[in-house]
Design a protein around this motif. Sequence first.
Motif, PDB file in Angstrom:
ATOM      1  N   SER A  14       0.965  -1.195  -0.007  1.00 40.88           N
ATOM      2  CA  SER A  14      -0.110  -0.027   0.181  1.00 40.88           C
ATOM      3  C   SER A  14       0.642   1.279  -0.131  1.00 40.88           C
ATOM      4  CB  SER A  14      -0.772  -0.008   1.026  1.00 40.88           C
ATOM      5  OG  SER A  14      -0.128   0.478   2.396  1.00 40.88           O
ATOM      6  N   GLU A  15       2.070   0.980   0.748  1.00 41.78           N
ATOM      7  CA  GLU A  15       3.001   2.399   0.651  1.00 41.78           C
ATOM      8  C   GLU A  15       3.367   2.420  -1.043  1.00 41.78           C
ATOM      9  OE1 GLU A  15       3.788   4.552   2.974  1.00 41.78           O
ATOM     10  OE2 GLU A  15       2.183   3.595   3.931  1.00 41.78           O
ATOM     11  N   LEU A  16       3.760   1.413  -1.686  1.00 45.26           N
ATOM     12  CA  LEU A  16       4.259   1.381  -2.986  1.00 45.26           C
ATOM     13  C   LEU A  16       3.188   2.010  -3.930  1.00 45.26           C
ATOM     14  CD1 LEU A  16       5.810  -1.997  -3.474  1.00 45.26           C
ATOM     15  CD2 LEU A  16       6.931   0.163  -2.941  1.00 45.26           C
ATOM     16  N   ARG A  17       1.877   1.716  -3.498  1.00 48.70           N
ATOM     17  CA  ARG A  17       0.836   2.579  -4.331  1.00 48.70           C
ATOM     18  C   ARG A  17       1.054   3.961  -4.366  1.00 48.70           C
ATOM     19  NH1 ARG A  17      -2.793  -1.401  -6.102  1.00 48.70           N
ATOM     20  NH2 ARG A  17      -2.889  -3.163  -4.999  1.00 48.70           N
ATOM     21  N   LYS A  18       1.268   4.507  -3.323  1.00 47.52           N
ATOM     22  CA  LYS A  18       1.286   5.845  -3.147  1.00 47.52           C
ATOM     23  C   LYS A  18       2.324   6.751  -3.898  1.00 47.52           C
ATOM     24  CE  LYS A  18      -0.352   5.582   1.685  1.00 47.52           C
ATOM     25  NZ  LYS A  18       0.278   5.445   3.220  1.00 47.52           N
ATOM     26  N   LEU A  19       3.409   5.703  -4.294  1.00 47.74           N
ATOM     27  CA  LEU A  19       4.577   6.630  -5.075  1.00 47.74           C
ATOM     28  C   LEU A  19       3.935   6.877  -6.441  1.00 47.74           C
ATOM     29  CD1 LEU A  19       7.492   4.161  -3.552  1.00 47.74           C
ATOM     30  CD2 LEU A  19       6.793   6.463  -3.022  1.00 47.74           C
TER      31      LEU A  19
ATOM     32  N   ASN B 274      11.359   6.394  -8.276  1.00 45.36           N
ATOM     33  CA  ASN B 274      10.130   5.538  -7.570  1.00 45.36           C
ATOM     34  C   ASN B 274       9.906   4.456  -8.414  1.00 45.36           C
ATOM     35  OD1 ASN B 274       9.776   7.574  -5.899  1.00 45.36           O
ATOM     36  ND2 ASN B 274       7.819   8.419  -6.439  1.00 45.36           N
ATOM     37  N   ARG B 275       9.761   4.493  -9.870  1.00 43.96           N
ATOM     38  CA  ARG B 275       9.697   3.295 -10.715  1.00 43.96           C
ATOM     39  C   ARG B 275      10.643   2.274 -10.501  1.00 43.96           C
ATOM     40  NH1 ARG B 275       9.185   7.657 -14.450  1.00 43.96           N
ATOM     41  NH2 ARG B 275      11.151   6.997 -15.681  1.00 43.96           N
TER      42      ARG B 275
ATOM     43  N   ARG C  98      10.079  -1.326  -8.754  1.00 44.62           N
ATOM     44  CA  ARG C  98      10.372  -2.544  -9.429  1.00 44.62           C
ATOM     45  C   ARG C  98      11.255  -3.391  -8.764  1.00 44.62           C
ATOM     46  NH1 ARG C  98      13.219   0.249 -13.499  1.00 44.62           N
ATOM     47  NH2 ARG C  98      11.071   1.002 -14.514  1.00 44.62           N
ATOM     48  N   SER C  99      12.244  -3.026  -7.904  1.00 44.11           N
ATOM     49  CA  SER C  99      13.295  -3.604  -7.217  1.00 44.11           C
ATOM     50  C   SER C  99      12.456  -4.461  -6.278  1.00 44.11           C
ATOM     51  CB  SER C  99      14.444  -2.814  -6.797  1.00 44.11           C
ATOM     52  OG  SER C  99      13.862  -1.931  -5.808  1.00 44.11           O
ATOM     53  N   THR C 100      11.421  -3.720  -5.641  1.00 44.96           N
ATOM     54  CA  THR C 100      10.953  -4.463  -4.427  1.00 44.96           C
ATOM     55  C   THR C 100       9.806  -5.570  -4.798  1.00 44.96           C
ATOM     56  OG1 THR C 100      10.909  -2.394  -3.348  1.00 44.96           O
ATOM     57  CG2 THR C 100       9.220  -3.827  -2.532  1.00 44.96           C
ATOM     58  N   VAL C 101       9.155  -5.172  -6.085  1.00 41.01           N
ATOM     59  CA  VAL C 101       8.121  -6.211  -6.539  1.00 41.01           C
ATOM     60  C   VAL C 101       8.577  -7.274  -7.297  1.00 41.01           C
ATOM     61  CG1 VAL C 101       6.060  -6.641  -7.713  1.00 41.01           C
ATOM     62  CG2 VAL C 101       6.319  -4.587  -6.054  1.00 41.01           C
ATOM     63  N   ARG C 102       9.470  -7.125  -7.831  1.00 41.77           N
ATOM     64  CA  ARG C 102      10.244  -8.011  -8.998  1.00 41.77           C
ATOM     65  C   ARG C 102      10.508  -9.381  -8.464  1.00 41.77           C
ATOM     66  NH1 ARG C 102      15.709  -6.331 -12.054  1.00 41.77           N
ATOM     67  NH2 ARG C 102      15.852  -8.192 -13.442  1.00 41.77           N
TER      68      ARG C 102
END
Lengths: 154, 154
Positions: A63-68, A75-76, A80-84
Amino acid sequence: MTINQNTFTGEFSYSLDIKGRVNIPAKFRNVLTSDNEQSFVITRGMDPCVWVYPVTVWQSIESELRKLSSLSRINRSFVRSTVRYASSLQYDKQGRIAITPNLIEYAQLGKEALIIGMVNKIEIWNPKLLDSVDQESRKIDSSEFDALANQIIL
Amino acid sequence: MTINQNTFTGEFSYSLDIKGRVNIPAKFRNVLTSDNEQSFVITRGMDPCVWVYPVTVWQSIESELRKLSSLSRINRSFVRSTVRYASSLQYDKQGRIAITPNLIEYAQLGKEALIIGMVNKIEIWNPKLLDSVDQESRKIDSSEFDALANQIIL
DNA sequence: ATAGATTATGGGTAGTTGTGGGTAATTTTA
DNA sequence: TAAAATTACCCACAACTACCCATAATCTAT
């Protein structure tokens, strides 16, 4: 009521078998999942190890990532690196998980896997790597480490 | 009302049996646990001994750990070193606890285990090790020891 | 002092946990 | 499309742990 209801603590040594499976400590199983949530999230750790999150914890990251804003390049890149490397997982009937070759390689996992409770997540380590990484960290930041101990340990 | 209502004081000698179990002094039992909190936390001490915390004390350590960001390497290392050896425990019907092999090895516990009240926690020692560690500490830091005595003892 | 309660120590047993491997289903590759 | 490889699901056993009971020693109260 035990403290393990909400947190992961302790250290456990298990074998990573030829199929890439490791046991999840029995103590961790009902912290990681619940009756209405059977899956959890596995991903790369910041250190060279594997991180395993309960879904609830991962969702708050998400949910924090969605705010970026996607307008920002950094940010991109961060999203990417977090979700990948993250994927959803369940354990088998024996309480084991299958670790993907990607993650096995990243964490340099061999026959012996050390599973460590880290309060809100689990870490899976190659024991030798863990030793050297921790020693390194403490050598470099020893005064910071001592300050934390002074402040927190009762 | 006795002083043992909230704090651990005194020294007790018990045997560590072949299954790794030690008795917890009867006097300590209702300090360590209560009617609505049956478990407590066991972990490595800073000295080569075992520490046993009431849940309330451990929770305040844990809540500090939760505040530390995982982005910092030294934070991760500190959380790991603190939580790694800790586990939640209850005593059996006879009032004993089972000490994990990890901790027995770390504290070099043999047949005789010395249990010492340390105000807000309990320590479990190998008696011989305790003597040598205490002697050593006082030899090296004798002036500091005396200063503390001067300041605190009435 | 004596009986009853509590405490300390030892050991047995049933159930859980950890580990390996087999087979069917699915996916990948040629 | 067929063969090969991978994955998911299942079963079996060994090791361990939690739980239970028994007994001896110690303490408490009358």
